[in-house]
Design an enzyme around this catalytic site. Structure first.
Site, PDB file in Angstrom:
ATOM      1  N   ARG A 186      12.215  11.359  10.070  1.00 17.06           N
ATOM      2  CA  ARG A 186      11.283  10.280  10.401  1.00 17.06           C
ATOM      3  C   ARG A 186      11.258   9.996  11.892  1.00 17.06           C
ATOM      4  O   ARG A 186      10.415   9.227  12.358  1.00 17.06           O
ATOM      5  CB  ARG A 186      11.720   8.970   9.729  1.00 17.06           C
ATOM      6  CG  ARG A 186      11.463   8.865   8.261  1.00 17.06           C
ATOM      7  CD  ARG A 186      11.931   7.473   7.822  1.00 17.06           C
ATOM      8  NE  ARG A 186      12.534   7.514   6.504  1.00 17.06           N
ATOM      9  CZ  ARG A 186      11.883   7.202   5.388  1.00 17.06           C
ATOM     10  NH1 ARG A 186      10.636   6.827   5.444  1.00 17.06           N
ATOM     11  NH2 ARG A 186      12.497   7.257   4.234  1.00 17.06           N
ATOM     12  N   ARG A 218       2.739  -3.780  -6.323  1.00 18.21           N
ATOM     13  CA  ARG A 218       3.601  -2.887  -7.090  1.00 18.21           C
ATOM     14  C   ARG A 218       4.658  -3.705  -7.848  1.00 18.21           C
ATOM     15  O   ARG A 218       5.233  -4.648  -7.317  1.00 18.21           O
ATOM     16  CB  ARG A 218       4.292  -1.908  -6.126  1.00 18.21           C
ATOM     17  CG  ARG A 218       5.043  -0.816  -6.840  1.00 18.21           C
ATOM     18  CD  ARG A 218       5.223   0.369  -5.948  1.00 18.21           C
ATOM     19  NE  ARG A 218       6.226   0.123  -4.905  1.00 18.21           N
ATOM     20  CZ  ARG A 218       6.660   1.070  -4.083  1.00 18.21           C
ATOM     21  NH1 ARG A 218       6.189   2.298  -4.157  1.00 18.21           N
ATOM     22  NH2 ARG A 218       7.562   0.785  -3.167  1.00 18.21           N
ATOM     23  N   ARG A 278      10.139  -5.477  -6.073  1.00 21.82           N
ATOM     24  CA  ARG A 278      11.291  -5.133  -5.225  1.00 21.82           C
ATOM     25  C   ARG A 278      11.285  -5.985  -3.970  1.00 21.82           C
ATOM     26  O   ARG A 278      10.231  -6.300  -3.430  1.00 21.82           O
ATOM     27  CB  ARG A 278      11.231  -3.654  -4.835  1.00 21.82           C
ATOM     28  CG  ARG A 278      11.583  -2.742  -5.980  1.00 21.82           C
ATOM     29  CD  ARG A 278      11.465  -1.271  -5.644  1.00 21.82           C
ATOM     30  NE  ARG A 278      11.331  -1.005  -4.204  1.00 21.82           N
ATOM     31  CZ  ARG A 278      11.165   0.210  -3.711  1.00 21.82           C
ATOM     32  NH1 ARG A 278      11.122   1.260  -4.499  1.00 21.82           N
ATOM     33  NH2 ARG A 278      11.051   0.394  -2.416  1.00 21.82           N
ATOM     34  N   ARG A 318       8.376  -2.971   8.075  1.00 19.40           N
ATOM     35  CA  ARG A 318       8.602  -1.534   7.843  1.00 19.40           C
ATOM     36  C   ARG A 318       7.500  -0.708   8.506  1.00 19.40           C
ATOM     37  O   ARG A 318       7.755   0.363   9.044  1.00 19.40           O
ATOM     38  CB  ARG A 318       8.625  -1.228   6.336  1.00 19.40           C
ATOM     39  CG  ARG A 318       9.907  -1.692   5.646  1.00 19.40           C
ATOM     40  CD  ARG A 318       9.744  -1.728   4.138  1.00 19.40           C
ATOM     41  NE  ARG A 318       9.701  -0.397   3.531  1.00 19.40           N
ATOM     42  CZ  ARG A 318       9.225  -0.150   2.303  1.00 19.40           C
ATOM     43  NH1 ARG A 318       8.744  -1.121   1.570  1.00 19.40           N
ATOM     44  NH2 ARG A 318       9.242   1.059   1.813  1.00 19.40           N
ATOM     45  N   LYS A 326       3.374   9.816  -0.182  1.00 18.32           N
ATOM     46  CA  LYS A 326       4.108  11.064   0.071  1.00 18.32           C
ATOM     47  C   LYS A 326       4.748  11.628  -1.191  1.00 18.32           C
ATOM     48  O   LYS A 326       4.700  12.826  -1.442  1.00 18.32           O
ATOM     49  CB  LYS A 326       5.224  10.850   1.103  1.00 18.32           C
ATOM     50  CG  LYS A 326       4.749  10.588   2.498  1.00 18.32           C
ATOM     51  CD  LYS A 326       5.913  10.604   3.480  1.00 18.32           C
ATOM     52  CE  LYS A 326       6.987   9.579   3.183  1.00 18.32           C
ATOM     53  NZ  LYS A 326       6.541   8.185   3.341  1.00 18.32           N
TER      54      LYS A 326
END
Ligand SMILES: [Zn+2]
Length: 223
Positions: A88, A124, A157, A168, A13
């Protein structure tokens, strides 16, 4: 043109919002950016947000909405905006309408398989100092584990580990799918295949948006 981007974590996004900003000039509005900016500048809302985050909690919807209301009233939003990350949920969409924000004209749902999200996010790595983002497969640092830009050791992270991502994704599907259905019923929803590379996804979004903008112009209802 008022645009909302929906998509799971890792659906790209942010990249799409940035691409739309540079191609069409629509400001990119993300509640995460707004919160960080308000906290950094020490505005009254920033002070409230900082104290809530300091207690380890999430910032409440009332504070986020107040920030959004203030942001949407700025001059650069007159021709439209791209909302990234809010709303959301159905409740958040209702609260956005309650502050007088007109509904979106176009909603893009970036559809990415859970498998692709996991591959993207677990690989990541971020630089804790300059916030540069790397990807072990697609964009590795020149020296393993070290930021190209500033030489700091890269970290993963806490919310990029697979257990957290699966959770999530479950939350995302449960909370956001009713919102997708609502926008579809209003005829504002466009589904985009988000599994491909970022450039291809943005190209697809732009193709749809150009068609919608062209239609708005020819019927005289455009901005
Ligand atoms: Zn760095």
């Amino acid at each position: 043109m008022r645009i909302i981007l929906l998509g799971a974590p890792g659906s790209g996004k942010g990249t799409v919002a940035e691409g739309l900003r540079s191609a069409y000039g629509f400001p990119k509005i993300s509640t995460g950016d707004l919160l960080r900016e308000a906290v950094r500048e020490g505005t009254p809302l920033g002070i409230v947000a900082a104290s809530q985050m300091g207690k380890g909690g999430l910032v409440d919807d009332a504070t986020v909405l107040a920030l959004l209301r203030e942001r949407l009233a700025r001059d650069d939003c007159r021709g439209g905006h791209v909302l990234d990350g809010f709303p959301r949920t159905l409740a958040q969409a209702d609260s956005l309408e309650s502050i007088g924000a007109p509904g979106p004209e176009v909603v893009f749902d970036l559809q990415v398989s859970d498998e692709v999200v996991l591959r993207r996010l677990t690989n990541r790595r971020t630089c804790p100092k300059c916030e540069a983002i790397y990807h072990l497969l697609n964009k590795p640092p020149k020296t393993a584990g070290i930021c190209d830009a500033c030489g700091t050791a890269l970290v993963q992270r806490n919310d990029d580990t697979s257990e957290v991502i699966v959770e999530r994704l479950r939350t995302y599907h449960a909370k956001t799918e009713p919102l997708v259905a609502r926008y579809a019923a209003k005829g504002a929803l466009y589904r985009i295949d988000g599994d491909g590379p970022a450039g291809a996804v943005l190209g697809e979004v732009r193709k749809v948006l150009d068609a919608v903008l062209g239609r708005a112009e020819s019927t005289g209802t455009g901005e």
